[in-house]
Design a protein around this motif. Sequence first.
Motif, PDB file in Angstrom:
ATOM      1  N   THR A  99      37.481  42.156  40.964  1.00  7.16           N
ATOM      2  CA  THR A  99      37.935  40.816  40.589  1.00  7.16           C
ATOM      3  C   THR A  99      38.749  40.195  41.714  1.00  7.16           C
ATOM      4  O   THR A  99      38.592  39.005  42.018  1.00  7.16           O
ATOM      5  N   LEU A 100      39.595  40.980  42.348  1.00  4.84           N
ATOM      6  CA  LEU A 100      40.367  40.487  43.491  1.00  4.84           C
ATOM      7  C   LEU A 100      39.440  40.056  44.620  1.00  4.84           C
ATOM      8  O   LEU A 100      39.612  38.987  45.211  1.00  4.84           O
ATOM      9  N   MET A 101      38.433  40.871  44.898  1.00  2.00           N
ATOM     10  CA  MET A 101      37.476  40.534  45.942  1.00  2.00           C
ATOM     11  C   MET A 101      36.736  39.237  45.599  1.00  2.00           C
ATOM     12  O   MET A 101      36.533  38.387  46.467  1.00  2.00           O
ATOM     13  N   GLN A 102      36.366  39.074  44.333  1.00  2.00           N
ATOM     14  CA  GLN A 102      35.702  37.844  43.906  1.00  2.00           C
ATOM     15  C   GLN A 102      36.621  36.644  44.099  1.00  2.00           C
ATOM     16  O   GLN A 102      36.191  35.588  44.569  1.00  2.00           O
ATOM     17  N   ARG A 103      37.880  36.799  43.757  1.00  2.00           N
ATOM     18  CA  ARG A 103      38.846  35.697  43.919  1.00  2.00           C
ATOM     19  C   ARG A 103      39.023  35.334  45.396  1.00  2.00           C
ATOM     20  O   ARG A 103      39.021  34.171  45.765  1.00  2.00           O
ATOM     21  N   LEU A 104      39.177  36.351  46.239  1.00  2.00           N
ATOM     22  CA  LEU A 104      39.354  36.102  47.669  1.00  2.00           C
ATOM     23  C   LEU A 104      38.116  35.454  48.282  1.00  2.00           C
ATOM     24  O   LEU A 104      38.225  34.661  49.209  1.00  2.00           O
ATOM     25  N   GLY A 105      36.953  35.797  47.763  1.00  2.00           N
ATOM     26  CA  GLY A 105      35.707  35.219  48.243  1.00  2.00           C
ATOM     27  C   GLY A 105      35.336  33.920  47.559  1.00  2.00           C
ATOM     28  O   GLY A 105      34.272  33.367  47.808  1.00  2.00           O
ATOM     29  N   GLU A 106      36.226  33.452  46.668  1.00  2.00           N
ATOM     30  CA  GLU A 106      36.007  32.224  45.900  1.00  2.00           C
ATOM     31  C   GLU A 106      34.707  32.275  45.117  1.00  2.00           C
ATOM     32  O   GLU A 106      33.990  31.283  44.986  1.00  2.00           O
ATOM     33  N   ASP A 107      34.390  33.461  44.591  1.00  2.00           N
ATOM     34  CA  ASP A 107      33.213  33.651  43.747  1.00  2.00           C
ATOM     35  C   ASP A 107      33.595  33.515  42.283  1.00  2.00           C
ATOM     36  O   ASP A 107      34.787  33.517  41.944  1.00  2.00           O
ATOM     37  N   GLU A 108      32.599  33.444  41.429  1.00  2.00           N
ATOM     38  CA  GLU A 108      32.849  33.421  39.987  1.00  2.00           C
ATOM     39  C   GLU A 108      33.468  34.756  39.585  1.00  2.00           C
ATOM     40  O   GLU A 108      33.024  35.823  40.022  1.00  2.00           O
ATOM     41  N   LEU A 109      34.527  34.708  38.753  1.00  2.00           N
ATOM     42  CA  LEU A 109      35.171  35.934  38.301  1.00  2.00           C
ATOM     43  C   LEU A 109      34.391  36.483  37.120  1.00  2.00           C
ATOM     44  O   LEU A 109      34.357  35.882  36.049  1.00  2.00           O
ATOM     45  N   LYS A 110      33.779  37.633  37.337  1.00  2.00           N
ATOM     46  CA  LYS A 110      33.046  38.280  36.254  1.00  2.00           C
ATOM     47  C   LYS A 110      33.226  39.781  36.397  1.00  2.00           C
ATOM     48  O   LYS A 110      33.122  40.342  37.488  1.00  2.00           O
ATOM     49  N   TYR A 111      33.511  40.422  35.287  1.00  2.00           N
ATOM     50  CA  TYR A 111      33.768  41.854  35.317  1.00  2.00           C
ATOM     51  C   TYR A 111      32.467  42.622  35.507  1.00  2.00           C
ATOM     52  O   TYR A 111      31.456  42.326  34.880  1.00  2.00           O
ATOM     53  N   SER A 112      32.518  43.596  36.372  1.00  2.52           N
ATOM     54  CA  SER A 112      31.427  44.557  36.489  1.00  2.52           C
ATOM     55  C   SER A 112      32.027  45.846  37.030  1.00  2.52           C
ATOM     56  O   SER A 112      32.867  45.825  37.922  1.00  2.52           O
ATOM     57  N   LYS A 113      31.635  46.953  36.462  1.00  4.08           N
ATOM     58  CA  LYS A 113      32.103  48.257  36.908  1.00  4.08           C
ATOM     59  C   LYS A 113      31.392  48.610  38.205  1.00  4.08           C
ATOM     60  O   LYS A 113      30.172  48.608  38.273  1.00  4.08           O
ATOM     61  N   THR A 114      32.160  48.862  39.251  1.00  3.57           N
ATOM     62  CA  THR A 114      31.580  49.235  40.536  1.00  3.57           C
ATOM     63  C   THR A 114      31.071  50.667  40.439  1.00  3.57           C
ATOM     64  O   THR A 114      31.850  51.597  40.252  1.00  3.57           O
ATOM     65  N   GLN A 115      29.756  50.824  40.545  1.00  6.45           N
ATOM     66  CA  GLN A 115      29.121  52.136  40.386  1.00  6.45           C
ATOM     67  C   GLN A 115      28.941  52.872  41.707  1.00  6.45           C
ATOM     68  O   GLN A 115      28.806  54.089  41.733  1.00  6.45           O
ATOM     69  N   MET A 116      28.899  52.104  42.792  1.00  7.11           N
ATOM     70  CA  MET A 116      28.688  52.714  44.104  1.00  7.11           C
ATOM     71  C   MET A 116      29.382  51.849  45.152  1.00  7.11           C
ATOM     72  O   MET A 116      29.771  50.717  44.878  1.00  7.11           O
ATOM     73  N   VAL A 117      29.523  52.381  46.324  1.00 10.94           N
ATOM     74  CA  VAL A 117      30.119  51.617  47.419  1.00 10.94           C
ATOM     75  C   VAL A 117      29.224  50.415  47.685  1.00 10.94           C
ATOM     76  O   VAL A 117      28.005  50.540  47.796  1.00 10.94           O
ATOM     77  N   THR A 118      29.853  49.236  47.753  1.00 10.44           N
ATOM     78  CA  THR A 118      29.100  48.012  47.983  1.00 10.44           C
ATOM     79  C   THR A 118      29.682  47.302  49.195  1.00 10.44           C
ATOM     80  O   THR A 118      30.885  47.058  49.261  1.00 10.44           O
TER      81      THR A 118
END
Length: 155
Positions: free
Chosen positions: A20-39
């Motif tokens: 969520t922090l990464m989405q905010r910093l990237g000015e993306d839509e805030l949507k929850y998703s469980k990170t399953q692997m390194v992205t």
Amino acid sequence: MASNKKRVALIGKIGSGKTTLMQRLGEDELKYSKTQMVTYYDEFIDTPGEFIELPFFSRQAINITMDAGLVILVNSCVDPQNAVPPNFVHTYNIPSIGVITKTDLGECNIKRSRNLLIYAGINPKHIYVVSSYTGEGISELEAAIHHFMEPHRNK
């Protein structure tokens, strides 16, 4: 081999608010998703919380972040448990900053989170308190990221 020095690695426990922090910093839509692997993204490396919580994965966390220019250790102020060993960030030979997330929630304990980040080896001057949802503290965090990453991004 491509260098990831221009990327910021986000590490922290499951549910600490890394994505969520990464989405905010990237000015993306805030949507929850469980990170399953390194992205890998253009500016960030998002890691699963298991890299911190399960000692079995600690080597993978080290390998993933070795090519990053900055490590951000994320701690949720609503999480009462610590999973990060003492001086953990000194494992990396790059700058590290701490971010306290979820400050918009009522049961937030910023003092505890600050102490846990210091325990993990974060310099108290480099701890930022943010809310990814309200935007509180985001501009200060962005300035800090810019400060640490500028030498890598101008190469």
